[in-house]
Design a protein around this motif. Sequence first.
Motif, PDB file in Angstrom:
ATOM      1  N   VAL A   4       0.802  -1.209   0.000  1.00 13.75           N
ATOM      2  CA  VAL A   4       0.000   0.000   0.000  1.00 13.75           C
ATOM      3  C   VAL A   4       0.841   1.268   0.000  1.00 13.75           C
ATOM      4  CG1 VAL A   4      -1.764   1.282   1.274  1.00 13.75           C
ATOM      5  CG2 VAL A   4      -1.883  -1.200   1.148  1.00 13.75           C
ATOM      6  N   LYS A   5       1.872   1.295   0.844  1.00 11.20           N
ATOM      7  CA  LYS A   5       2.687   2.500   0.919  1.00 11.20           C
ATOM      8  C   LYS A   5       3.972   2.229   1.684  1.00 11.20           C
ATOM      9  CE  LYS A   5       0.458   4.412   5.097  1.00 11.20           C
ATOM     10  NZ  LYS A   5      -0.189   5.605   5.631  1.00 11.20           N
ATOM     11  N   GLU A  72     -10.392  -1.998  -1.105  1.00 15.45           N
ATOM     12  CA  GLU A  72      -9.557  -0.797  -1.216  1.00 15.45           C
ATOM     13  C   GLU A  72     -10.037   0.312  -0.279  1.00 15.45           C
ATOM     14  OE1 GLU A  72      -9.322   2.309  -4.639  1.00 15.45           O
ATOM     15  OE2 GLU A  72      -7.948   0.655  -5.137  1.00 15.45           O
ATOM     16  N   GLU A  73     -11.337   0.379  -0.075  1.00 11.93           N
ATOM     17  CA  GLU A  73     -11.894   1.412   0.803  1.00 11.93           C
ATOM     18  C   GLU A  73     -11.306   1.319   2.216  1.00 11.93           C
ATOM     19  OE1 GLU A  73     -16.268   3.253   1.895  1.00 11.93           O
ATOM     20  OE2 GLU A  73     -16.124   1.098   1.532  1.00 11.93           O
ATOM     21  N   TYR A  75      -8.242   0.756   3.204  1.00 12.91           N
ATOM     22  CA  TYR A  75      -6.969   1.451   3.383  1.00 12.91           C
ATOM     23  C   TYR A  75      -6.899   2.822   2.710  1.00 12.91           C
ATOM     24  CZ  TYR A  75      -5.789  -0.912  -1.054  1.00 12.91           C
ATOM     25  OH  TYR A  75      -5.796  -1.395  -2.343  1.00 12.91           O
ATOM     26  N   THR A  76      -7.994   3.276   2.120  1.00 12.04           N
ATOM     27  CA  THR A  76      -8.003   4.608   1.522  1.00 12.04           C
ATOM     28  C   THR A  76      -8.946   5.574   2.238  1.00 12.04           C
ATOM     29  OG1 THR A  76      -9.698   3.964  -0.091  1.00 12.04           O
ATOM     30  CG2 THR A  76      -7.389   3.760  -0.774  1.00 12.04           C
ATOM     31  N   ALA A  77      -9.853   5.077   3.057  1.00 10.50           N
ATOM     32  CA  ALA A  77     -10.814   5.941   3.751  1.00 10.50           C
ATOM     33  C   ALA A  77     -10.101   6.811   4.777  1.00 10.50           C
ATOM     34  CB  ALA A  77     -11.890   5.093   4.419  1.00 10.50           C
ATOM     35  N   GLU A  78     -10.565   8.023   4.920  1.00 10.50           N
ATOM     36  CA  GLU A  78     -10.001   8.956   5.905  1.00 10.50           C
ATOM     37  C   GLU A  78     -10.342   8.486   7.319  1.00 10.50           C
ATOM     38  OE1 GLU A  78      -8.413  12.067   5.558  1.00 10.50           O
ATOM     39  OE2 GLU A  78      -8.116  11.646   3.433  1.00 10.50           O
ATOM     40  N   CYS A  80      -9.656   5.898   9.180  1.00  9.82           N
ATOM     41  CA  CYS A  80     -10.156   4.540   9.387  1.00  9.82           C
ATOM     42  C   CYS A  80      -9.198   3.736  10.267  1.00  9.82           C
ATOM     43  CB  CYS A  80     -10.373   3.849   8.047  1.00  9.82           C
ATOM     44  SG  CYS A  80      -8.846   3.502   7.170  1.00  9.82           S
ATOM     45  N   ASP A  83      -5.082   3.311   9.519  1.00 12.76           N
ATOM     46  CA  ASP A  83      -4.032   4.184  10.040  1.00 12.76           C
ATOM     47  C   ASP A  83      -3.558   3.721  11.417  1.00 12.76           C
ATOM     48  OD1 ASP A  83      -4.166   5.789   7.746  1.00 12.76           O
ATOM     49  OD2 ASP A  83      -5.656   7.124   8.642  1.00 12.76           O
TER      50      ASP A  83
END
Length: 102
Positions: A4-5, A72-73, A75-78, A80, A83
């Motif tokens: 992811v990053k 995907e939602e 690991y992309t949602a604000e 969540c 993090d």
Amino acid sequence: MINVKEYKGFNIFFEALEEDMSVSELFPEDTEEQIKEIEENNVVFCARVSAVKNGIELASDFLGGCVYKNEEEFYTAEGCYFDDMVNTVVTEAKECIKKLNG
């Protein structure tokens, strides 16, 4: 697993694993109609987040009962759970490195 990053010197991976519990077990207070709605419009999984350095997994964290429109939602949602899980695995990975370096 999806890379992811990169975060604080670690590669962060995400994986959606099969959830062991049924939707009705996860949400026992929901009606049959609500359960059906969840099952038809979402994916239900156990999230696995791991911290890797130089190809070696040093820490991982799991969260069951994840219900999202798609994986995907997660690991992309604000703001969540992702993090928090990233911070957990990075902290644990740093501790692992300290122990290894004695």
